[in-house]
Design a protein around this motif. Structure first.
Motif, PDB file in Angstrom:
ATOM      1  N   ILE A   4      10.344 -11.119  -7.494  1.00  0.00           N
ATOM      2  CA  ILE A   4       9.084 -10.952  -6.743  1.00  0.00           C
ATOM      3  C   ILE A   4       8.289  -9.971  -7.582  1.00  0.00           C
ATOM      4  CG2 ILE A   4       9.838 -11.413  -4.429  1.00  0.00           C
ATOM      5  CD1 ILE A   4       9.603  -8.359  -3.977  1.00  0.00           C
ATOM      6  N   GLU A   5       7.053  -9.961  -7.338  1.00  0.00           N
ATOM      7  CA  GLU A   5       5.985  -9.009  -8.127  1.00  0.00           C
ATOM      8  C   GLU A   5       5.395  -8.332  -7.341  1.00  0.00           C
ATOM      9  OE1 GLU A   5       2.596  -9.397 -11.522  1.00  0.00           O
ATOM     10  OE2 GLU A   5       2.595 -11.202 -10.114  1.00  0.00           O
ATOM     11  N   LEU A   6       5.573  -7.006  -7.726  1.00  0.00           N
ATOM     12  CA  LEU A   6       4.753  -6.041  -7.064  1.00  0.00           C
ATOM     13  C   LEU A   6       3.537  -5.827  -7.720  1.00  0.00           C
ATOM     14  CD1 LEU A   6       8.013  -5.174  -6.541  1.00  0.00           C
ATOM     15  CD2 LEU A   6       6.875  -3.233  -5.397  1.00  0.00           C
ATOM     16  N   ILE A   7       2.319  -5.638  -7.009  1.00  0.00           N
ATOM     17  CA  ILE A   7       1.124  -5.443  -7.814  1.00  0.00           C
ATOM     18  C   ILE A   7       0.468  -4.260  -7.290  1.00  0.00           C
ATOM     19  CG2 ILE A   7      -1.095  -6.344  -8.446  1.00  0.00           C
ATOM     20  CD1 ILE A   7       0.128  -9.210  -7.950  1.00  0.00           C
ATOM     21  N   VAL A   8      -0.013  -3.460  -8.093  1.00  0.00           N
ATOM     22  CA  VAL A   8      -0.270  -2.161  -7.685  1.00  0.00           C
ATOM     23  C   VAL A   8      -1.963  -2.346  -8.302  1.00  0.00           C
ATOM     24  CG1 VAL A   8      -0.509   0.659  -7.826  1.00  0.00           C
ATOM     25  CG2 VAL A   8       1.597  -0.858  -7.842  1.00  0.00           C
ATOM     26  N   TYR A   9      -2.837  -2.292  -7.103  1.00  0.00           N
ATOM     27  CA  TYR A   9      -4.247  -2.226  -7.688  1.00  0.00           C
ATOM     28  C   TYR A   9      -4.941  -0.864  -7.574  1.00  0.00           C
ATOM     29  CZ  TYR A   9      -3.979  -7.511  -7.236  1.00  0.00           C
ATOM     30  OH  TYR A   9      -3.691  -8.969  -7.359  1.00  0.00           O
ATOM     31  N   GLY A  10      -5.551  -0.577  -8.363  1.00  0.00           N
ATOM     32  CA  GLY A  10      -6.045   1.024  -8.401  1.00  0.00           C
ATOM     33  C   GLY A  10      -7.269   1.064  -9.235  1.00  0.00           C
ATOM     34  N   ALA A  11      -7.361   2.219  -9.620  1.00  0.00           N
ATOM     35  CA  ALA A  11      -8.630   2.694 -10.538  1.00  0.00           C
ATOM     36  C   ALA A  11      -8.075   4.084 -11.021  1.00  0.00           C
ATOM     37  CB  ALA A  11     -10.042   2.705  -9.929  1.00  0.00           C
ATOM     38  N   GLU A  12      -9.005   4.557 -12.200  1.00  0.00           N
ATOM     39  CA  GLU A  12      -8.776   5.811 -12.827  1.00  0.00           C
ATOM     40  C   GLU A  12      -9.421   6.910 -11.758  1.00  0.00           C
ATOM     41  OE1 GLU A  12      -7.171   6.422 -15.799  1.00  0.00           O
ATOM     42  OE2 GLU A  12      -6.746   4.369 -15.673  1.00  0.00           O
ATOM     43  N   VAL A  13     -10.245   6.512 -11.136  1.00  0.00           N
ATOM     44  CA  VAL A  13     -11.060   7.510 -10.201  1.00  0.00           C
ATOM     45  C   VAL A  13     -10.279   7.352  -9.033  1.00  0.00           C
ATOM     46  CG1 VAL A  13     -13.210   8.232  -9.228  1.00  0.00           C
ATOM     47  CG2 VAL A  13     -13.212   7.175 -11.505  1.00  0.00           C
ATOM     48  N   LEU A  14     -10.101   8.619  -8.416  1.00  0.00           N
ATOM     49  CA  LEU A  14      -9.315   8.511  -6.991  1.00  0.00           C
ATOM     50  C   LEU A  14     -10.406   8.067  -6.011  1.00  0.00           C
ATOM     51  CD1 LEU A  14      -7.523  12.053  -6.904  1.00  0.00           C
ATOM     52  CD2 LEU A  14      -6.445   9.801  -7.309  1.00  0.00           C
ATOM     53  N   CYS A  15      -9.917   7.465  -5.124  1.00  0.00           N
ATOM     54  CA  CYS A  15     -10.810   6.910  -3.960  1.00  0.00           C
ATOM     55  C   CYS A  15     -11.156   7.955  -3.013  1.00  0.00           C
ATOM     56  CB  CYS A  15     -10.143   5.691  -3.189  1.00  0.00           C
ATOM     57  SG  CYS A  15      -8.971   6.396  -1.820  1.00  0.00           S
ATOM     58  N   PRO A  16     -12.382   8.109  -2.552  1.00  0.00           N
ATOM     59  CA  PRO A  16     -12.891   9.053  -2.090  1.00  0.00           C
ATOM     60  C   PRO A  16     -11.861   9.793  -0.881  1.00  0.00           C
ATOM     61  CG  PRO A  16     -14.687   7.372  -2.288  1.00  0.00           C
ATOM     62  CD  PRO A  16     -13.419   6.713  -2.581  1.00  0.00           C
ATOM     63  N   SER A  17     -11.416   8.918  -0.199  1.00  0.00           N
ATOM     64  CA  SER A  17     -10.441   9.172   0.957  1.00  0.00           C
ATOM     65  C   SER A  17      -9.207   9.762   0.288  1.00  0.00           C
ATOM     66  CB  SER A  17     -10.430   8.369   1.818  1.00  0.00           C
ATOM     67  OG  SER A  17     -11.723   7.798   2.545  1.00  0.00           O
ATOM     68  N   CYS A  18      -9.018   9.622  -0.888  1.00  0.00           N
ATOM     69  CA  CYS A  18      -7.538  10.030  -1.349  1.00  0.00           C
ATOM     70  C   CYS A  18      -7.443  11.146  -2.324  1.00  0.00           C
ATOM     71  CB  CYS A  18      -7.056   8.887  -2.021  1.00  0.00           C
ATOM     72  SG  CYS A  18      -7.146   7.229  -1.176  1.00  0.00           S
ATOM     73  N   VAL A  19      -8.366  12.189  -2.029  1.00  0.00           N
ATOM     74  CA  VAL A  19      -8.459  13.273  -3.042  1.00  0.00           C
ATOM     75  C   VAL A  19      -7.328  14.208  -3.448  1.00  0.00           C
ATOM     76  CG1 VAL A  19      -9.692  15.433  -3.383  1.00  0.00           C
ATOM     77  CG2 VAL A  19     -10.946  13.639  -2.357  1.00  0.00           C
ATOM     78  N   ASN A  20      -6.601  14.257  -2.275  1.00  0.00           N
ATOM     79  CA  ASN A  20      -5.277  15.110  -2.569  1.00  0.00           C
ATOM     80  C   ASN A  20      -4.033  14.435  -2.891  1.00  0.00           C
ATOM     81  OD1 ASN A  20      -6.545  17.578  -2.411  1.00  0.00           O
ATOM     82  ND2 ASN A  20      -6.569  17.462   0.010  1.00  0.00           N
ATOM     83  N   LEU A  21      -4.248  13.067  -3.206  1.00  0.00           N
ATOM     84  CA  LEU A  21      -3.004  12.123  -3.566  1.00  0.00           C
ATOM     85  C   LEU A  21      -3.203  11.870  -4.833  1.00  0.00           C
ATOM     86  CD1 LEU A  21      -3.600   9.488  -0.597  1.00  0.00           C
ATOM     87  CD2 LEU A  21      -1.959  11.544  -0.631  1.00  0.00           C
ATOM     88  N   PRO A  22      -1.742  11.340  -5.502  1.00  0.00           N
ATOM     89  CA  PRO A  22      -1.831  11.088  -6.803  1.00  0.00           C
ATOM     90  C   PRO A  22      -2.553   9.797  -7.068  1.00  0.00           C
ATOM     91  CG  PRO A  22       0.575  10.953  -5.546  1.00  0.00           C
ATOM     92  CD  PRO A  22      -0.614  11.104  -4.577  1.00  0.00           C
ATOM     93  N   SER A  23      -2.880   9.855  -8.471  1.00  0.00           N
ATOM     94  CA  SER A  23      -3.804   8.685  -9.054  1.00  0.00           C
ATOM     95  C   SER A  23      -2.954   7.409  -8.864  1.00  0.00           C
ATOM     96  CB  SER A  23      -4.031   8.868 -10.236  1.00  0.00           C
ATOM     97  OG  SER A  23      -3.022   8.614 -11.225  1.00  0.00           O
ATOM     98  N   SER A  24      -3.800   6.352  -8.826  1.00  0.00           N
ATOM     99  CA  SER A  24      -3.293   4.945  -8.709  1.00  0.00           C
ATOM    100  C   SER A  24      -2.018   4.730  -9.835  1.00  0.00           C
ATOM    101  CB  SER A  24      -4.222   3.968  -9.030  1.00  0.00           C
ATOM    102  OG  SER A  24      -5.222   4.013  -7.780  1.00  0.00           O
ATOM    103  N   LYS A  25      -2.366   5.213 -10.950  1.00  0.00           N
ATOM    104  CA  LYS A  25      -1.344   5.234 -12.215  1.00  0.00           C
ATOM    105  C   LYS A  25      -0.147   5.847 -11.675  1.00  0.00           C
ATOM    106  CE  LYS A  25      -1.608   3.217 -16.392  1.00  0.00           C
ATOM    107  NZ  LYS A  25      -1.722   1.644 -16.536  1.00  0.00           N
TER     108      LYS A  25
END
Length: 109
Positions: A4-25
């Motif tokens: 199976i394929e796991l896909i992680v969709y994200g961006a370099e910039v943190l989402c506004p609600s995710c300030v204290n979380l790790p980056s998507s990468k």
């Protein structure tokens, strides 16, 4: 067993609600390591897709990346076989459980 394929969709910039979380990468790298440890020698692929620069040669990934932006989903968004299994701060337990539905067998660490 089907790989199976796991896909992680994200961006370099943190989402506004995710300030204290790790980056998507960082989440992608952490997830790849965790899943590899939990399901050793079991085939899967994990792909990172930048929602602002999705691959132009894969219509499904491009379309879903647009959906993440349009619907203001909390990223990173983790998708397994077209099902969203994590958003913002994905939970390993949920991802493992979804993989087990596809025949993956966890190895206790």
């Amino acid at each position: 067993m089907k790989s199976i394929e796991l896909i992680v969709y994200g961006a370099e910039v943190l989402c506004p609600s995710c300030v204290n979380l790790p980056s998507s990468k960082e989440t992608y790298e952490w997830l790849e390591a965790a899943v590899s440890r939990k399901f050793p020698n079991q085939p899967f692929t994990i792909t990172y897709v930048d929602i602002y620069n999705p691959p132009s040669d894969d219509g499904n990934k491009k379309q879903f990346a647009e959906r993440v932006i349009e619907e203001d989903l909390f990223y990173p968004v983790v998708v397994i076989e077209n099902e969203i299994v994590g958003e913002g701060n994905p939970k390993l337990k949920t991802i493992y459980s979804e993989m087990e539905k596809f025949g993956y067998h966890a190895v206790e660490i």
